[in-house]
Design a protein around this motif. Structure first.
Motif, PDB file in Angstrom:
ATOM      1  N   VAL A   4       0.867  -1.175   0.000  1.00 39.42           N
ATOM      2  CA  VAL A   4       0.000   0.000   0.000  1.00 39.42           C
ATOM      3  C   VAL A   4       0.906   1.227   0.000  1.00 39.42           C
ATOM      4  CG1 VAL A   4      -1.796   1.275   1.215  1.00 39.42           C
ATOM      5  CG2 VAL A   4      -1.731  -1.216   1.369  1.00 39.42           C
ATOM      6  N   VAL A   5       0.716   2.127  -0.946  1.00 39.88           N
ATOM      7  CA  VAL A   5       1.508   3.353  -1.007  1.00 39.88           C
ATOM      8  C   VAL A   5       0.603   4.536  -0.681  1.00 39.88           C
ATOM      9  CG1 VAL A   5       2.932   4.870  -2.419  1.00 39.88           C
ATOM     10  CG2 VAL A   5       3.066   2.382  -2.728  1.00 39.88           C
ATOM     11  N   VAL A   6       0.952   5.260   0.374  1.00 35.89           N
ATOM     12  CA  VAL A   6       0.221   6.462   0.768  1.00 35.89           C
ATOM     13  C   VAL A   6       1.112   7.654   0.431  1.00 35.89           C
ATOM     14  CG1 VAL A   6      -0.914   7.705   2.641  1.00 35.89           C
ATOM     15  CG2 VAL A   6      -0.859   5.193   2.660  1.00 35.89           C
ATOM     16  N   ALA A   7       0.691   8.477  -0.525  1.00 37.71           N
ATOM     17  CA  ALA A   7       1.521   9.584  -1.002  1.00 37.71           C
ATOM     18  C   ALA A   7       0.833  10.921  -0.738  1.00 37.71           C
ATOM     19  CB  ALA A   7       1.809   9.426  -2.488  1.00 37.71           C
ATOM     20  N   PHE A   8       1.582  11.859  -0.160  1.00 32.22           N
ATOM     21  CA  PHE A   8       1.081  13.200   0.127  1.00 32.22           C
ATOM     22  C   PHE A   8       1.779  14.194  -0.798  1.00 32.22           C
ATOM     23  CE2 PHE A   8       0.411  10.778   3.945  1.00 32.22           C
ATOM     24  CZ  PHE A   8      -0.785  11.253   4.475  1.00 32.22           C
ATOM     25  N   ARG A   9       1.001  14.986  -1.518  1.00 28.36           N
ATOM     26  CA  ARG A   9       1.596  15.973  -2.415  1.00 28.36           C
ATOM     27  C   ARG A   9       2.227  17.099  -1.610  1.00 28.36           C
ATOM     28  NH1 ARG A   9      -0.962  20.804  -2.773  1.00 28.36           N
ATOM     29  NH2 ARG A   9      -3.189  20.952  -2.311  1.00 28.36           N
ATOM     30  N   GLY A  10       3.154  17.803  -2.248  1.00 27.46           N
ATOM     31  CA  GLY A  10       3.830  18.907  -1.590  1.00 27.46           C
ATOM     32  C   GLY A  10       3.057  20.200  -1.685  1.00 27.46           C
ATOM     33  N   THR A  11       3.610  21.239  -1.089  1.00 27.29           N
ATOM     34  CA  THR A  11       3.000  22.557  -1.118  1.00 27.29           C
ATOM     35  C   THR A  11       2.923  23.077  -2.544  1.00 27.29           C
ATOM     36  OG1 THR A  11       3.962  23.011   1.033  1.00 27.29           O
ATOM     37  CG2 THR A  11       3.158  24.899  -0.206  1.00 27.29           C
ATOM     38  N   GLN A  12       1.767  23.586  -2.926  1.00 25.35           N
ATOM     39  CA  GLN A  12       1.597  24.197  -4.236  1.00 25.35           C
ATOM     40  C   GLN A  12       1.739  25.705  -4.112  1.00 25.35           C
ATOM     41  OE1 GLN A  12       0.939  21.904  -7.031  1.00 25.35           O
ATOM     42  NE2 GLN A  12       1.798  20.831  -5.276  1.00 25.35           N
ATOM     43  N   GLU A  13       2.449  26.322  -5.051  1.00 29.52           N
ATOM     44  CA  GLU A  13       2.715  27.754  -4.965  1.00 29.52           C
ATOM     45  C   GLU A  13       1.444  28.589  -5.027  1.00 29.52           C
ATOM     46  OE1 GLU A  13       7.216  27.934  -6.843  1.00 29.52           O
ATOM     47  OE2 GLU A  13       5.501  28.506  -8.060  1.00 29.52           O
ATOM     48  N   ILE A  61      -6.468   2.278   3.825  1.00 32.99           N
ATOM     49  CA  ILE A  61      -5.521   1.225   4.201  1.00 32.99           C
ATOM     50  C   ILE A  61      -6.261  -0.006   4.713  1.00 32.99           C
ATOM     51  CG2 ILE A  61      -3.742   0.596   5.875  1.00 32.99           C
ATOM     52  CD1 ILE A  61      -2.677   3.437   5.653  1.00 32.99           C
ATOM     53  N   GLN A  62      -7.261   0.213   5.552  1.00 31.72           N
ATOM     54  CA  GLN A  62      -8.008  -0.917   6.107  1.00 31.72           C
ATOM     55  C   GLN A  62      -8.708  -1.717   5.012  1.00 31.72           C
ATOM     56  OE1 GLN A  62     -10.463   1.113   9.001  1.00 31.72           O
ATOM     57  NE2 GLN A  62      -8.968   0.824  10.649  1.00 31.72           N
ATOM     58  N   LYS A  63      -9.325  -1.031   4.058  1.00 34.65           N
ATOM     59  CA  LYS A  63     -10.012  -1.725   2.971  1.00 34.65           C
ATOM     60  C   LYS A  63      -9.030  -2.478   2.079  1.00 34.65           C
ATOM     61  CE  LYS A  63     -14.004   1.381   2.724  1.00 34.65           C
ATOM     62  NZ  LYS A  63     -14.741   2.362   1.888  1.00 34.65           N
ATOM     63  N   THR A  64      -7.878  -1.865   1.830  1.00 27.30           N
ATOM     64  CA  THR A  64      -6.882  -2.519   0.981  1.00 27.30           C
ATOM     65  C   THR A  64      -6.332  -3.768   1.648  1.00 27.30           C
ATOM     66  OG1 THR A  64      -6.256  -0.372   0.047  1.00 27.30           O
ATOM     67  CG2 THR A  64      -4.726  -2.196  -0.277  1.00 27.30           C
ATOM     68  N   ARG A  65      -6.071  -3.684   2.941  1.00 23.01           N
ATOM     69  CA  ARG A  65      -5.546  -4.856   3.649  1.00 23.01           C
ATOM     70  C   ARG A  65      -6.604  -5.943   3.807  1.00 23.01           C
ATOM     71  NH1 ARG A  65      -1.062  -3.719   8.361  1.00 23.01           N
ATOM     72  NH2 ARG A  65       0.703  -3.606   6.917  1.00 23.01           N
ATOM     73  N   GLU A  66      -7.860  -5.549   3.889  1.00 23.31           N
ATOM     74  CA  GLU A  66      -8.923  -6.554   3.925  1.00 23.31           C
ATOM     75  C   GLU A  66      -8.961  -7.343   2.619  1.00 23.31           C
ATOM     76  OE1 GLU A  66     -12.503  -4.471   4.743  1.00 23.31           O
ATOM     77  OE2 GLU A  66     -12.011  -4.068   6.848  1.00 23.31           O
ATOM     78  N   ALA A  67      -8.665  -6.650   1.519  1.00 20.89           N
ATOM     79  CA  ALA A  67      -8.722  -7.291   0.206  1.00 20.89           C
ATOM     80  C   ALA A  67      -7.451  -8.061  -0.129  1.00 20.89           C
ATOM     81  CB  ALA A  67      -8.987  -6.239  -0.869  1.00 20.89           C
ATOM     82  N   TYR A  68      -6.278  -7.554   0.321  1.00 13.45           N
ATOM     83  CA  TYR A  68      -5.005  -8.138  -0.104  1.00 13.45           C
ATOM     84  C   TYR A  68      -4.175  -8.723   1.040  1.00 13.45           C
ATOM     85  CZ  TYR A  68      -5.934  -5.769  -4.528  1.00 13.45           C
ATOM     86  OH  TYR A  68      -6.503  -5.354  -5.711  1.00 13.45           O
ATOM     87  N   GLY A  69      -4.692  -8.680   2.257  1.00 15.93           N
ATOM     88  CA  GLY A  69      -3.925  -9.191   3.385  1.00 15.93           C
ATOM     89  C   GLY A  69      -3.030  -8.116   3.982  1.00 15.93           C
ATOM     90  N   ASN A  70      -2.204  -8.501   4.936  1.00 13.59           N
ATOM     91  CA  ASN A  70      -1.337  -7.545   5.634  1.00 13.59           C
ATOM     92  C   ASN A  70      -0.085  -7.219   4.822  1.00 13.59           C
ATOM     93  OD1 ASN A  70      -3.008  -7.230   7.881  1.00 13.59           O
ATOM     94  ND2 ASN A  70      -2.144  -9.042   8.881  1.00 13.59           N
ATOM     95  N   ILE A  71      -0.295  -6.598   3.682  1.00 12.21           N
ATOM     96  CA  ILE A  71       0.828  -6.209   2.837  1.00 12.21           C
ATOM     97  C   ILE A  71       1.512  -4.976   3.427  1.00 12.21           C
ATOM     98  CG2 ILE A  71      -0.119  -7.203   0.726  1.00 12.21           C
ATOM     99  CD1 ILE A  71      -1.216  -4.504  -0.024  1.00 12.21           C
ATOM    100  N   PRO A  72       2.784  -4.749   3.105  1.00 15.10           N
ATOM    101  CA  PRO A  72       3.515  -3.604   3.662  1.00 15.10           C
ATOM    102  C   PRO A  72       2.876  -2.266   3.293  1.00 15.10           C
ATOM    103  CG  PRO A  72       5.009  -5.170   2.623  1.00 15.10           C
ATOM    104  CD  PRO A  72       3.628  -5.588   2.243  1.00 15.10           C
ATOM    105  N   ILE A  73       3.160  -1.260   4.110  1.00 14.77           N
ATOM    106  CA  ILE A  73       2.655   0.093   3.876  1.00 14.77           C
ATOM    107  C   ILE A  73       3.842   1.027   3.685  1.00 14.77           C
ATOM    108  CG2 ILE A  73       1.314   2.015   4.817  1.00 14.77           C
ATOM    109  CD1 ILE A  73      -0.142  -0.080   6.573  1.00 14.77           C
ATOM    110  N   MET A  74       3.882   1.708   2.557  1.00 14.17           N
ATOM    111  CA  MET A  74       4.913   2.709   2.286  1.00 14.17           C
ATOM    112  C   MET A  74       4.256   4.084   2.300  1.00 14.17           C
ATOM    113  SD  MET A  74       7.781   4.122   1.328  1.00 14.17           S
ATOM    114  CE  MET A  74       8.941   2.866   0.783  1.00 14.17           C
ATOM    115  N   VAL A  75       4.731   4.970   3.173  1.00  8.55           N
ATOM    116  CA  VAL A  75       4.206   6.331   3.250  1.00  8.55           C
ATOM    117  C   VAL A  75       5.267   7.275   2.703  1.00  8.55           C
ATOM    118  CG1 VAL A  75       3.112   8.057   4.719  1.00  8.55           C
ATOM    119  CG2 VAL A  75       2.979   5.638   5.347  1.00  8.55           C
ATOM    120  N   THR A  76       4.865   8.174   1.816  1.00  9.29           N
ATOM    121  CA  THR A  76       5.828   9.062   1.183  1.00  9.29           C
ATOM    122  C   THR A  76       5.211  10.428   0.934  1.00  9.29           C
ATOM    123  OG1 THR A  76       7.400   9.267  -0.669  1.00  9.29           O
ATOM    124  CG2 THR A  76       5.222   8.379  -1.173  1.00  9.29           C
TER     125      THR A  76
END
Length: 243
Positions: A4-13, A61-76
């Motif tokens: 699971v990849v959780v990505a947060f965008r940066g500040t927009q000018e 994240i909870q829904k994704t892990r329910e569907a695919y199991g306890n896969i790793p989580i990458m936050v960026t």
């Protein structure tokens, strides 16, 4: 799906609200269990914790892990998004008891004091903060070495990308810094005065021309590292032939 990849965008000018939050440097007490005397950046903390964003991330994240199991989580995340990603990763571990959470940020600012950084390191010992050359944002809010208990303090571990050499013999290196979070031989060894270094990381432009757009722009030199996978993903590899 392998993660699971959780990505947060940066500040927009063109986002005034984001810039106000970026410049509001007041520290507040951090109310996580066992983290007495830890203080964090009020604006960055509130941007993640006091909005509907947090609930959306947790539900996803909870829904994704329910569907695919306890896969790793990458936050960026990049810039302010890196600050929010840091709070998110810590939140997932401390408050939700999730395991196999990793954090990778680019050009993020400082988000807490030295006590907070010490606690953060315990929960996310393998976190990586990538900084680029003279990027201005990792130098903010300022670090005052003569006031160690009051100043903002980065958590480890920094990887500083910068060029070395002279004239035509210049090449980029990725310097792995010490585990203090404030290695004086890494990005702290140079002045943080470049916006261009903030919006370009590893050959990728992080800048978005409009509020609603979300894209990756690469220079021509990056094309040789590009690999298209069978499932439609785009991967950049230092050794594309081995990917």
């Amino acid at each position: 799906m392998s993660a699971v990849v959780v990505a947060f965008r940066g500040t927009q000018e063109n986002s005034i609200q984001n810039w106000i939050e970026d410049l509001f440097w007041k520290q507040l007490d951090f109310d996580y269990p066992g983290m007495t005397e830890a203080k964090v950046h009020s604006g960055f903390y509130s941007a993640y914790h006091n909005t509907t964003l947090r609930d959306g991330v947790i539900n996803g994240i909870q829904k994704t892990r329910e569907a695919y199991g306890n896969i790793p989580i990458m936050v960026t995340g990049h810039s302010m998004g890196g600050a929010m990603a840091s709070f998110c990763a810590l939140d997932l571990i401390v408050n939700y008891g999730l395991e196999d959470v990793t954090l990778l940020t680019f050009g993020q600012p400082r988000i807490g004091n030295a006590v907070f950084a010490s606690h953060f390191k315990k929960y996310l010992p393998n976190a990586i903060r990538v900084t680029n050359a003279h990027d201005i944002v990792p130098h903010l809010p300022p670090y005052y070495q003569y006031f160690p208990q009051k100043t903002y303090h980065h958590f480890p571990r920094e990887v500083w990308v910068h060029n070395i050499g002279l004239d035509s013999l210049v090449y980029p290196i990725e310097q792995i810094c010490d585990d203090s979070g404030e290695d004086p031989t890494c990005s702290r060894s140079v002045s943080g005065n470049s916006v261009q270094d903030h919006i370009h990381y590893l050959g990728i432009s992080m800048h978005s021309e409009s509020r609603g757009s979300c894209r990756i722009v690469t220079d021509d030199n990056m094309l040789r590292h590009k690999v298209d996978t069978v499932d439609g993903a785009i991967v950049f590899s230092k050794q594309p032939g081995l990917s």
